[in-house]
Design an enzyme around this catalytic site. Sequence first.
Site: not given
Ligand code: NAP
Length: 495
Positions: A53, A95, A151, A181, A185, A219, A243, A341
């Site tokens: 967004r 968005d 996930k 992921h 590995k 962890e 996992h 954890k």
């Molecule tokens: P995050 O940091 O909250 O990032 C979310 C992304 O989505 C941002 O780029 C955000 O940008 C965008 N977004 C949010 N609402 C939106 C909308 N309405 N339209 C378009 N874009 C939108 O989340 P994250 O940690 O990267 O995680 C992403 C996914 O991966 C989730 O499903 C999470 O459960 C999964 N995951 C993450 C991790 C990790 O290590 N982070 C590990 C395993 C799985 P804007 O706010 O600018 O829109």
Amino acid sequence: MSVSSAGNGARQQVFVLVGGTGDLAMRMLWPSLAMLDQDGFLSDDLRIISVAREDCGTEVCVDRIGTAVTKRIGDALEPDTLARLRKRIVHVALDAAHDDWGAKLKAELGDIDRLDIVYFLSVSPSLFKPICEHIERAGLNKAPNRVIIEKPIGRDLATSKIINDSVAHAFDEARTFRIDHYLGKETVQNLIALRFGNIVFEPLWNAQSIDHIQITIAETVGVGERLGYYDEYGAIRDMLQNHLLQLLCLLAMEPPAALSSDALRDEKVKVLKSLKPITAENVLTHTARGQYGPGFADGHPVAGYEAEKGSPSNTETFVAIKAEIANWRWAGTPIYMRTGKCLPSRSTEIVVQFKPLPHSIFGPEAVANRLLIRLQPDEDISLTLMNKAPGLTAEGMHLQSLDLSLSLVKAFDSNGDKPPRRRIAYERLILDALNGNNAQFVRRDEVEAAWNWVDGIVKAWTDTHMKPQMYPAGTFGPVSGYRLIERDEGRTWND
Ligand code: NAP
């Protein structure tokens, strides 16, 4: 190496990273793309579209990406990699809540009939449905276009079906790439090589020769900023359903007929469907739930989960399970799994504990063989064998145990060569998705079979009012976690 043609015939490849400014993208996905680019795995004309967004503009977005990639890759980053990557990237502010999402993306993409588009939905699963609908409505879902999702795919069987259905409306199963992921590995992939590329293990890989298997994912960190998400999920849904069960499948599955995606995944599903249900009758002996309390972990004082949350919680931050597989190969050989954890060390390891000799001519000195497969912090595989202790003794022959190391890194060290760079798991998976190879992705029936088994455990916890037992942060879980394995004579965790 330079790749001049796109992964799918004459079509130009486009990687659409939805959530391109998010945490996962910055820490894992952009660095993976940069390294694939550096190593020549991306076709020369591949374009990358970042979607979020935030209207930060391409310049600001690529600057942030550059900083994130540099931080993640460090010395292994070559001088011209970032410049090459930058040229591929365009950031588009869209968005998912707005109906024009698909039309705007389409305008950015150009002639879609000449494209081979891979979408990576790095956003909350609640956005999978609207985003897939936008993609479909704009006609951007047609084959060979495909989608990668992360996930959590639901928090139980029912919610996973809703998510899978919403994605399936736009992309058929063969074009839906569910990431775990861990499957990217190197050492996890080596499990397949070790088991099915060698004749020596197969005759012993069964309940006749193996006493038990342990799988630990430990962890040191607490839940941190993920508390809101984590409190809804807990350790069993966050780590075990995906996992740990994937590792269990690779260890326990039958040899597939081929290395093809369906042959591999058919065998994994059979394992999941052979897991004995855990019910209210055996949940106390077959599971342990814990929650970290005050203590000291990862070099810092920890207030405890409930103190961090600010209210009482029934969420487990530690889970241990004794799983049993009801088939000819594994009947009688349990697989103990645990994850948590705020544990004392960060490690992921698998222990395959072989049975003792049926009759030892060396007395108790002959210790049973053990295969140790370590995924974190180092990737290493070692087999403990008994040897004759060198030298003379008046009493005759003595034994000593020696580790036969199959470590790739150590092998390179001893040759005086530079070991290969440790790849980010997402590199392998993104490359496979670009090439349309879904063998290392999780099929829908796998996800659902895993949830089916996990839902039974959660129900048994609810039915028996089994609450998480407190453990001090910085210890290896609650007492019940030790009892789970030590109840079975002669067995103990490999701490
Ligand atoms: P995050 O940091 O909250 O990032 C979310 C992304 O989505 C941002 O780029 C955000 O940008 C965008 N977004 C949010 N609402 C939106 C909308 N309405 N339209 C378009 N874009 C939108 O989340 P994250 O940690 O990267 O995680 C992403 C996914 O991966 C989730 O499903 C999470 O459960 C999964 N995951 C993450 C991790 C990790 O290590 N982070 C590990 C395993 C799985 P804007 O706010 O600018 O829109």
